[in-house]
Structure formats: C-alpha cells, structure tokens
Write an enzyme that holds these catalytic residues in place. Structure first.
Site, PDB file in Angstrom:
ATOM      1  N   TYR A 117      29.069  40.435 -42.815  1.00 51.55           N
ATOM      2  CA  TYR A 117      30.288  39.514 -42.769  1.00 51.55           C
ATOM      3  C   TYR A 117      29.468  38.399 -41.646  1.00 51.55           C
ATOM      4  CZ  TYR A 117      34.162  36.725 -41.875  1.00 51.55           C
ATOM      5  OH  TYR A 117      35.254  35.796 -41.572  1.00 51.55           O
TER       6      TYR A 117
ATOM      7  N   GLU B 230      31.671  30.604 -44.245  1.00 54.42           N
ATOM      8  CA  GLU B 230      32.143  31.902 -44.420  1.00 54.42           C
ATOM      9  C   GLU B 230      31.020  32.693 -45.272  1.00 54.42           C
ATOM     10  OE1 GLU B 230      35.581  34.053 -45.804  1.00 54.42           O
ATOM     11  OE2 GLU B 230      35.881  34.642 -43.836  1.00 54.42           O
TER      12      GLU B 230
END
Ligand code: GDP
Ligand code: MN
Length: 388
Positions: A101, A188
C-alpha cells in the site's frame, strides 16, 4: 475532482510509474477482443470514481477471452458506490507475490504532504492500520523539497520487503513527484503489487485533483470524471445556488457557508440530521423562492430552520425575501427562524407580523425546536413554528 482508474493510470504511466498493460472498453465483445490482444489471463475491472469495487463484485479475473466476455456482461450496468458502470478496464493479469500500500495525501496535523506506506496492502487496509499502527509508515515531506529515495528507505526500516526495499523507496520518491506535479490532493496505490519476478506495479490508483488546480491542469482535468449531481443539486446549480443534498429531515436555509455549516453541526448536536446544505447570501431577497422550492422538493424534509446573521447583508431584506416566498408557496412543514445582526429588529418584527412566528433569540432554541418538530414532537421554547 476524481478520476477513474484508467485515467489515473494513464497519468502515472506518462510519468514513468509502472502500470499493467490494459484497454478501456464498453461492451463485452470489446472486452473479449482486449483479452485476446493482451494474449493471456486478464482482469476485468469496473470503472467508477469509487473504491471497494472488488468487494462489490466489480473486479473479475478472467483466464480467457470467453470468460472476459461473460465477466464484462455481468459488470456493465452494475451500480457501485452510486455510479452506474459504463466502462471497463481490461488489464493483463499480474502474478502477485505481495500486495503493498502506498499513498500521498495532505496531512492536517503536519500541514503538509505525508507519504504512507504499508507492506500489507489490498482491500482491508483501514482495518489493518487500525489493528497494527506500526505497520503503516508515515513520511512527512517538505512540499518544496521532495522525497529522496534515501529518506524513503530509512522510513521502511524493519519492514520485510523481500529484498526490494531500494525499489520501493525509489517508487515512493517517484510517487511523491507525481503527487506534486499533478496537484493531487490524494494519490493512492492499493494494491501496489510486488510480482513473482520482483517487479513493482500499480494495480489500482485513486487520484484526486485539487479543484483549485483545474485551471493550470486543464489537460489533466479533461480526463477527470464529471461531477455527478443529484437532480436537485443540478437545479440549484443552474440557479446559482450552493445546495448539497443530505440524508436528514431538518431543512437548512442560512446565509454564508460558515453559518450554514455551524447550523448543520448544531442540528446534529441536538440529535437531528440536516436535510441539506443551502447557502444563500445577499441574494436571499431575489432567490428565496427558488431556494425554498428546491428545499421543499426533498421528500424527507420535516421542518425548516432559517438562520440569518447580518453584517454587510441586511437580515430584514433577507427575511423579507423568505417571508414572501413562504407565503406564496404555503409549505405544510413548520419553519423556525433565528436572526441576528444588521436589521435584526425589523426582520424579527416582519416574521412575527407576517408568519405569526417570533424568531428565537437563541440559535440553540431554534435548532432544538426544528429538530423536535422534524422528529414529530412539538417545539419548545419562546416561539412556535409557523405553519402556513
Ligand atoms: P478496488 O476494490 O476498487 O480497490 O479495486 P482494485 O483494483 O484494488 O482490485 C481489488 C483486488 O483485485 C486487488 O486487491 C487484487 O487482489 C485483485 N487484483 C486486481 N488486479 C489484479 C491482477 O492483475 N492480478 C491479480 N491476481 N489480482 C488482481
Ligand atoms: Mn484498490
């Protein structure tokens, strides 16, 4: 402004960040063709400016063009996060060794950008970060300075990245550069895939462009997802009013965005839920009828709270506009006023004379009465709601 995954990935790719090969399609036949062109297993992905598509059934692995065709038929037309799916991204299927992530966003605490990284990405990253805060690394970045790979590598200390720490650090440095170059509010990557053969690839991307930058990023903004408004929001927008539909039952009409939000907070504080945001300023006199018409079209509205505070704008003029509109439209819900500032005495007298309702001296009392009326209980306090 938000972007669909395929548009965000095209921007990353142009900046040298690694993304899988893929094609945007809008029919099952084109999905099968795309799968054939990719020449191997693929992933069929719903395109919508919303997350959690995987959990909603909008991401499907397909081993062949026939399976891609079938998956596309099922995904096209689905609704995910309020968006009807009209496009798909058909991508090469990547063999994932680990899902990481990475994100860059604005951090209100440090008042600057922060890079987030975790070796545990995928679909449950919020839950993971809550359970194990040390697994989510934070790198505060000086916005003018940028993030060099050495700094990034230091922040990754102690994480098991299968010998790829240097590559991940390099990636985070590039991600920050893209965040800055694209005037992003959020960039993101979840998941950032580490493949079996040691490559890093952005499998998903969420990009939000700062709305203040749509001018200087005109070419980028061209590829953004159009703002979706409800019918009432569109009607308000066309009439030059700032209206946002909400899910509560207490209608709000106030002047100035700050007072409107304060009023909404007070409604929530007293146990109610605002039915809308509607900010009206000096144009209350000319636009009150339009504003009220829009508010009253909301089937969930049970009471209306009018909160005016005058400085340069005169509350007596604003109240006059609302009173005239109220008498003309004759709504069958109670209205509660609270009025302060320039022109207050005249405004209060006008509302009392014309609607038989004395505006509340204290905003809290007006809010409480409106909340109680919306809940079906009678108002308390110095005034009573005026019903037409
Ligand atoms: P989201 O649910 O909207 O965040 O959609 P994502 O694009 O993140 O996809 C959800 C999940 O699908 C990912 O976490 C992966 O597990 C899986 N996925 C997406 N692309 C691929 C791929 O190329 N190969 C494999 N094996 N899985 C993928
Ligand atoms: Mn994702």
């Amino acid at each position: 402004m938000n972007f669909e995954e395929h548009a965000a990935k095209a921007l990353l790719n142009a900046r040298g960040l690694p993304v899988p090969d893929g094609h945007v399609v809008d029919t099952p036949e084109a999905a099968a063709d795309a799968a054939r062109a990719l020449g191997g297993p693929c992933v069929v992905k719903a395109q919508a400016p919303a997350g959690k598509r995987g959990k909603a059934g909008g991401i499907r692995l397909a081993a062949s063009p026939a399976v891609a065709h079938a998956a596309a038929s099922e995904i096209l037309g689905m609704t995910i996060g309020g968006h009807r799916i009209e496009r798909l991204l058909v991508e090469e299927q990547v063999p994932i060794a680990a899902e990481l992530y990475a994100a860059v966003l604005c951090d209100p605490e440090s008042r600057g950008p922060v890079v987030l990284f975790s070796a545990m990405g995928g679909m449950e990253v919020e839950e993971m970060a809550a359970a194990d805060p040390d697994a989510m690394r934070r790198i505060e970045v000086e916005v003018a300075g940028g993030l060099d790979a050495g700094q990034a590598a230091a922040a990754l200390d102690g994480l098991d990245l299968d010998g790829r720490t240097g590559a991940v650090a390099q990636f985070l440095s590039g991600l920050f550069d893209s965040y800055r170059a694209l005037d992003a509010e959020l960039l993101e990557i979840n998941p950032l895939a580490l493949t079996g053969d040691g490559r890093l690839l952005c499998l998903d991307c969420k990009y939000t462009l700062d709305d203040a930058s749509t001018g200087r990023q005109a070419a980028v903004a061209e590829t953004g997802a159009p703002e979706r408004m409800t019918a009432l929001e569109a009607e308000a927008h066309d009439n030059g009013l700032r209206y946002i539909a909400l899910d509560g039952s207490v209608g709000v009409l106030a002047n100035g965005a700050g007072l409107t939000m304060t009023t909404m907070d007070a409604i929530t504080h007293f146990g109610g839920r605002p039915a809308n945001f509607l900010e009206i300023g000096g144009e209350a006199y000319t636009k009150a009828e339009t504003a009220l018409t829009i508010l009253l079209k909301n089937p969930n509205i049970r009471s209306l709270l009018v909160n005016f505070c005058g400085a340069f704008a005169r509350t007596d003029v604003m109240a006059d506009g609302v009173v005239q509109a109220w008498k003309k439209l004759g709504p069958d819900i109670p209205v509660f006023f609270t009025i302060h500032g320039t022109g207050e005495e005249d405004a209060v007298a006008l509302v009392e004379r014309e609607l038989g309702h004395r505006p509340y001296d204290l905003m809290d009392d007006a809010v409480l009465a409106a909340v109680q009326a919306a809940a079906g209980r009678t108002g308390i306090g110095p005034g009573q709601g005026a019903a037409a």
